[in-house]
Scaffold this motif. Structure first.
Motif, mmCIF file in Angstrom:
data_model
loop_
_atom_site.group_PDB
_atom_site.id
_atom_site.type_symbol
_atom_site.label_atom_id
_atom_site.label_comp_id
_atom_site.label_asym_id
_atom_site.label_seq_id
_atom_site.Cartn_x
_atom_site.Cartn_y
_atom_site.Cartn_z
ATOM 1 N N LEU A 78 1.527 8.800 -8.606
ATOM 2 C CA LEU A 78 2.451 7.883 -9.283
ATOM 3 C C LEU A 78 3.463 7.290 -8.304
ATOM 4 O O LEU A 78 3.811 6.115 -8.397
ATOM 5 C CB LEU A 78 3.179 8.623 -10.413
ATOM 6 C CG LEU A 78 2.331 8.888 -11.656
ATOM 7 C CD1 LEU A 78 2.984 9.942 -12.548
ATOM 8 C CD2 LEU A 78 2.124 7.597 -12.451
ATOM 9 N N LEU A 79 3.929 8.112 -7.358
ATOM 10 C CA LEU A 79 4.881 7.593 -6.366
ATOM 11 C C LEU A 79 4.216 6.479 -5.555
ATOM 12 O O LEU A 79 4.828 5.447 -5.287
ATOM 13 C CB LEU A 79 5.368 8.711 -5.438
ATOM 14 C CG LEU A 79 6.357 9.719 -6.051
ATOM 15 C CD1 LEU A 79 6.693 10.813 -5.049
ATOM 16 C CD2 LEU A 79 7.628 9.006 -6.512
ATOM 17 N N ARG A 80 2.956 6.691 -5.202
ATOM 18 C CA ARG A 80 2.226 5.655 -4.461
ATOM 19 C C ARG A 80 2.122 4.383 -5.290
ATOM 20 O O ARG A 80 2.399 3.292 -4.809
ATOM 21 C CB ARG A 80 0.826 6.153 -4.091
ATOM 22 C CG ARG A 80 0.746 6.758 -2.685
ATOM 23 C CD ARG A 80 -0.694 6.911 -2.236
ATOM 24 N NE ARG A 80 -1.460 7.841 -3.071
ATOM 25 C CZ ARG A 80 -1.475 9.168 -2.867
ATOM 26 N NH1 ARG A 80 -0.801 9.706 -1.856
ATOM 27 N NH2 ARG A 80 -2.176 9.950 -3.644
ATOM 28 N N GLU A 81 1.770 4.549 -6.552
ATOM 29 C CA GLU A 81 1.624 3.400 -7.460
ATOM 30 C C GLU A 81 2.915 2.605 -7.575
ATOM 31 O O GLU A 81 2.901 1.393 -7.721
ATOM 32 C CB GLU A 81 1.295 3.903 -8.870
ATOM 33 C CG GLU A 81 -0.141 3.744 -9.299
ATOM 34 C CD GLU A 81 -0.354 4.455 -10.622
ATOM 35 O OE1 GLU A 81 0.417 4.199 -11.578
ATOM 36 O OE2 GLU A 81 -1.287 5.287 -10.690
ATOM 37 N N LYS A 82 4.018 3.311 -7.558
ATOM 38 C CA LYS A 82 5.318 2.669 -7.778
ATOM 39 C C LYS A 82 5.941 2.171 -6.487
ATOM 40 O O LYS A 82 7.102 1.773 -6.469
ATOM 41 C CB LYS A 82 6.273 3.650 -8.476
ATOM 42 C CG LYS A 82 5.884 3.962 -9.913
ATOM 43 C CD LYS A 82 6.760 5.073 -10.476
ATOM 44 C CE LYS A 82 6.284 5.543 -11.841
ATOM 45 N NZ LYS A 82 6.566 4.608 -12.943
ATOM 46 N N GLY A 83 5.210 2.221 -5.409
ATOM 47 C CA GLY A 83 5.717 1.687 -4.147
ATOM 48 C C GLY A 83 6.649 2.640 -3.424
ATOM 49 O O GLY A 83 7.517 2.221 -2.665
#
Lengths: 132, 321
Positions: A78-83
């Protein structure tokens, strides 16, 4: 003004024991960091959204329930997805050695087991953010 | 370029509504300096739309829990909410434990609510020095309501009055003596008073007493009369009433053109404060000013020159056209 290290300490999942999380949060605060504590029963979505909004440098997850192999990868994803792939993620709790290895491969920077000296966690973060 | 990333790129992503970029820009604002000013220059034209609401009151009165409840109601009315929650920085270690999110947990699941915890850092007033700037950023990000929760000690109640259009003072029946000590300031700046923990046996009495104290104050004709609302953040009661009174206050300001007047007053104070800060820093950092001080302090120590004489000599160095 000097940069401050900001750390999110979160308790994902169902277990209701947050003494460890609180001890770590306090130790980091005493080391001069800004620590955001989210409280119990956080979903990975809540943790990632909080970490992003708070723009923390470090995310620490405390898991005692045995759900670490689902929780950590979910938060990292999720952190990756959110930049926010650049955030340092570490963990604490009761986690078997073979899982630790697996989690570190997935991108968890370090797992601290029971009995860890809080000073070790402080220096672990300080080593990565030397300006502070 | 700093560790936060390229400012231009962040601003572009901010413009596209990216939460991570907005969050990172708040950190840039907190760090201060030239980059912070560049960000403010860029976003400022997009500000001015948000209704800024301050929540203040003694520690433990339930500010975070009320902010949480009020946000839920405001979301149901279709508002987009930004929340700034300030907690104290330790003067000894510089660290801070920011725990307001504990009481706002369910909000983390709503992407239209942006919660930012700020440490008070060097500020003594109970809110971070960066509160205005963070509110600006959330405002420019499209939040039409920005809720600012103070530390709850010090002079926060007075400072928040210079930043918010509507000030909500949160009290509890048992804070008795604590309220007494803060009363003077709080009574003067509150637009809405919440007696939280309404399920407490003394709540009704405490609210009545509060109402009476407020009525002692002379209110000019047509001016807003501060209101008292009984609520319980825990039981989720009285929140509708609270929101209704807050909305009424806003309407009162708008119908009389007071919102715009207040906006101008707030901005004027900000510009004045910013000038003073800048001038002070320039004086402090100026080598020629330092040299005069260095040279003339001996004379002051010996009693040959008064402090004001040195000031006059310094003034000759400074030209303000």
């Amino acid at each position: 003004m000097a940069r401050k290290v900001r750390v999110l300490i979160a308790k994902p999942g169902l277990d209701g024991h947050d003494r460890g999380a609180k001890v770590v949060a306090n130790a980091l605060k005493d080391a001069g960091m800004e620590v955001i504590y989210t409280g119990l029963h956080q979903t990975p979505e809540m943790i990632a959204e909080s970490a992003v909004q708070e723009d923390v440098d470090v995310v620490g997850l405390s898991i005692l329930s045995g759900a670490h192999m689902t929780m950590f990868p979910r938060v990292l994803g999720l952190l990756r997805e959110k930049g926010a792939a650049d955030m340092l993620v570490f963990g604490g709790g009761i986690i078997p050695a073979e899982d630790v290895e697996e989690l570190e491969k997935l991108g968890v920077a370090r797992i601290f087991g029971p009995g860890t000296d809080t000073g070790d966690i402080v220096s672990f973060i300080r080593d990565r953010f030397p300006a502070n | 370029m700093n560790r936060r990333g390229d400012i231009g790129a962040l601003l572009e992503r901010f413009g596209r509504g990216e939460v991570a970029a907005a969050a990172r820009l708040i950190s840039v604002l907190e760090d201060g300096g030239d980059e912070a000013e560049r960000v403010l220059d860029a976003i400022f034209p997009g500000t001015g739309g948000a209704w800024r609401i301050g929540f203040t009151g003694p520690p433990g009165a339930g500010k975070s829990s009320l902010v949480h409840r009020v946000t839920g109601r405001m979301r149901a009315r279709g508002h987009r909410i930004g929340i700034i929650a300030v907690d104290p920085t330790s003067p000894f270690t510089g660290g801070a434990l920011l725990g307001d999110r504990i009481r706002m947990q369910s909000l983390s699941a709503d992407p239209e609510v942006f919660v930012r915890s700020l440490a008070s850092r060097g500020s003594l007033g109970g809110i971070s020095n960066c509160t205005d700037e963070t509110a600006d950023l959330l405002d420019a990000f499209g939040k039409d309501i920005v809720l600012i929760e103070t530390v709850g000690v010090g002079q926060s109640e007075l400072e928040i009055a210079e930043k918010a259009h509507t000030v909500v003072v949160v009290l509890v029946p048992e804070s008795g003596d604590g309220i007494q000590a803060m009363k003077a300031g709080l009574m003067e700046i509150g637009d809405v008073f919440v007696m939280n923990k309404a399920d407490h046996e003394q709540a009704v009495g405490a609210a009545a007493e509060l109402e009476e104290t407020l009525r002692l104050k002379d209110v000019p004709d047509g001016a807003w009369v501060p209101r008292v609302v009984l609520a319980s953040a825990r039981e989720d009661t009285g929140i509708e009433d609270l929101v209704a009174v807050m909305v009424e206050h806003r309407r009162h300001l708008e119908e009389r053109g007071l919102m715009e007047k207040m906006r101008r007053r707030i901005l004027r104070a900000r510009v004045r404060n910013a000038i003073m800060d800048r001038m002070e820093r320039r004086l402090r950092e100026s080598p020629s000013v330092r040299a005069v001080l260095e040279r003339r302090m001996e004379a002051v120590y010996r009693g040959e020159a008064s402090p004001y004489r040195v000031v006059r000599e310094l003034e000759e160095l400074v030209t303000i056209r």
